[in-house]
Design a protein around this motif. Structure first.
Motif, mmCIF file in Angstrom:
data_model
loop_
_atom_site.group_PDB
_atom_site.id
_atom_site.type_symbol
_atom_site.label_atom_id
_atom_site.label_comp_id
_atom_site.label_asym_id
_atom_site.label_seq_id
_atom_site.Cartn_x
_atom_site.Cartn_y
_atom_site.Cartn_z
ATOM 1 N N ARG A 118 0.817 -1.218 0.000
ATOM 2 C CA ARG A 118 0.000 0.000 0.000
ATOM 3 C C ARG A 118 0.849 1.265 0.000
ATOM 4 N N ARG A 119 2.066 1.157 0.551
ATOM 5 C CA ARG A 119 2.957 2.311 0.528
ATOM 6 C C ARG A 119 3.330 2.671 -0.911
ATOM 7 N N ASP A 120 3.492 1.658 -1.755
ATOM 8 C CA ASP A 120 3.780 1.901 -3.171
ATOM 9 C C ASP A 120 2.586 2.578 -3.846
ATOM 10 N N ALA A 121 1.398 2.112 -3.499
ATOM 11 C CA ALA A 121 0.184 2.718 -4.048
ATOM 12 C C ALA A 121 0.055 4.159 -3.573
ATOM 13 N N MET A 122 0.385 4.402 -2.311
ATOM 14 C CA MET A 122 0.340 5.761 -1.761
ATOM 15 C C MET A 122 1.277 6.687 -2.531
ATOM 16 N N GLN A 123 2.502 6.218 -2.793
ATOM 17 C CA GLN A 123 3.465 7.038 -3.526
ATOM 18 C C GLN A 123 2.971 7.355 -4.936
ATOM 19 N N ASP A 124 2.291 6.411 -5.551
ATOM 20 C CA ASP A 124 1.714 6.646 -6.881
ATOM 21 C C ASP A 124 0.652 7.734 -6.829
ATOM 22 N N ARG B 143 -6.463 13.087 -5.270
ATOM 23 C CA ARG B 143 -5.342 12.144 -5.269
ATOM 24 C C ARG B 143 -4.647 12.114 -3.904
ATOM 25 N N PHE B 144 -4.454 13.285 -3.286
ATOM 26 C CA PHE B 144 -3.837 13.314 -1.957
ATOM 27 C C PHE B 144 -4.726 12.627 -0.930
ATOM 28 N N GLU C 97 4.276 14.268 2.701
ATOM 29 C CA GLU C 97 3.909 14.921 1.442
ATOM 30 C C GLU C 97 2.404 15.105 1.301
ATOM 31 N N ILE C 98 1.644 14.210 1.887
ATOM 32 C CA ILE C 98 0.182 14.315 1.816
ATOM 33 C C ILE C 98 -0.277 15.610 2.478
ATOM 34 N N TYR C 99 0.230 15.876 3.669
ATOM 35 C CA TYR C 99 -0.198 17.060 4.424
ATOM 36 C C TYR C 99 0.367 18.337 3.813
ATOM 37 N N TRP C 100 1.547 18.218 3.233
ATOM 38 C CA TRP C 100 2.127 19.358 2.509
ATOM 39 C C TRP C 100 1.236 19.701 1.311
ATOM 40 N N PHE D 247 0.566 22.142 7.360
ATOM 41 C CA PHE D 247 2.020 22.317 7.315
ATOM 42 C C PHE D 247 2.650 21.845 8.626
ATOM 43 N N ASP D 248 1.984 22.114 9.746
ATOM 44 C CA ASP D 248 2.492 21.660 11.041
ATOM 45 C C ASP D 248 2.484 20.127 11.126
ATOM 46 N N MET D 249 1.471 19.513 10.544
ATOM 47 C CA MET D 249 1.406 18.048 10.530
ATOM 48 C C MET D 249 2.539 17.474 9.684
ATOM 49 N N ALA D 250 2.844 18.142 8.567
ATOM 50 C CA ALA D 250 3.945 17.698 7.713
ATOM 51 C C ALA D 250 5.273 17.813 8.453
#
Length: 217
Positions: free
Chosen positions: A59-65, A85-86, A98-101, A120-123
């Motif tokens: 799932r991490r690979d899917a997340m990066q996609d 997408r995010f 990167e999601i929170y960014w 941004f604080d979460m990132a």
């Protein structure tokens, strides 16, 4: 006739009930608006995850996609698709900075810089060594300042930028943002000092019109 009216009334009531329990357009809000999803939405999530599991070994690979796709649409100025997408990346694995960014950048561009600060604080918490986050928060503070004209916001931006410089003293964007922050505070001496540093490290971080205005001071 009575039966027909009853049926119409029942359908209208069902539609209202469905709408109330299935919040709309949550996929264009960060983390799906942090609302409780209805059964249909949860089923849709389950189908999406199953599909990703078929295409990707992890799932991490899917997340990066999904993150890669999110940035692609972001830079194409398609912010709604980018947010979708995010959100999908967040559903797959919520542990990527990167999601929170991405959430924060989209929210800030849509004119809600105060809300963007939260993401941004979460990132930062997930990746505390990335100095670019401090550029993002400083930009958000500057946006709020332009609306509220409260100099305390610029001081907050400067503190964040200084933290960023401790992490990476060669980040030209940080110097560029420090220059504009001091410019708004009418401290032209400091503004020029930091602009020189920004030029040395990353000339692309400087707005040409801003440089022209500052040089005229």
């Amino acid at each position: 006739m009575t039966t027909k009216l009853f049926t119409i009334g029942f359908l209208a009531l069902f539609s209202l009930f469905y709408t109330q329990n299935c919040p709309e357009k949550i996929n264009i809000l960060p983390m799906y608006g942090e609302v409780t999803k209805c059964k249909e939405q949860l089923e849709s999530d389950k189908e999406f995850l199953a599909e990703m599991d078929r295409f990707f070994p992890k799932r991490r690979d899917a997340m990066q996609d999904r993150i890669k796709s999110g940035w692609k649409y972001f830079y194409e100025n398609d912010f709604e698709t980018s947010m979708k997408r995010f959100n999908q990346a967040w559903l797959l694995n919520p542990e990527s900075y990167e999601i929170y960014w991405g959430f924060g950048n989209i929210i800030a561009i849509k004119g809600k810089p105060k809300d963007a600060l939260k993401y941004f604080d979460m990132a930062k918490k997930l990746n505390p060594t990335n100095s670019d986050f401090y550029v993002s928060t400083a930009l958000a503070y500057s946006q709020i300042f332009l609306e509220e004209k409260n100099s305390k916001l610029l001081n907050s931006a400067i503190k964040d930028l200084e933290k960023g410089l401790k992490l990476n003293p060669k980040n030209g964007k940080l110097y560029s943002m420090l220059s504009t922050s001091y410019f708004y505070l009418n401290n032209i001496k400091e503004a020029k000092k930091y602009l020189v540093e920004a030029e040395k490290l990353d000339s692309s971080s400087i707005n040409k019109e801003y440089k022209r205005i500052l040089d005229s001071k």
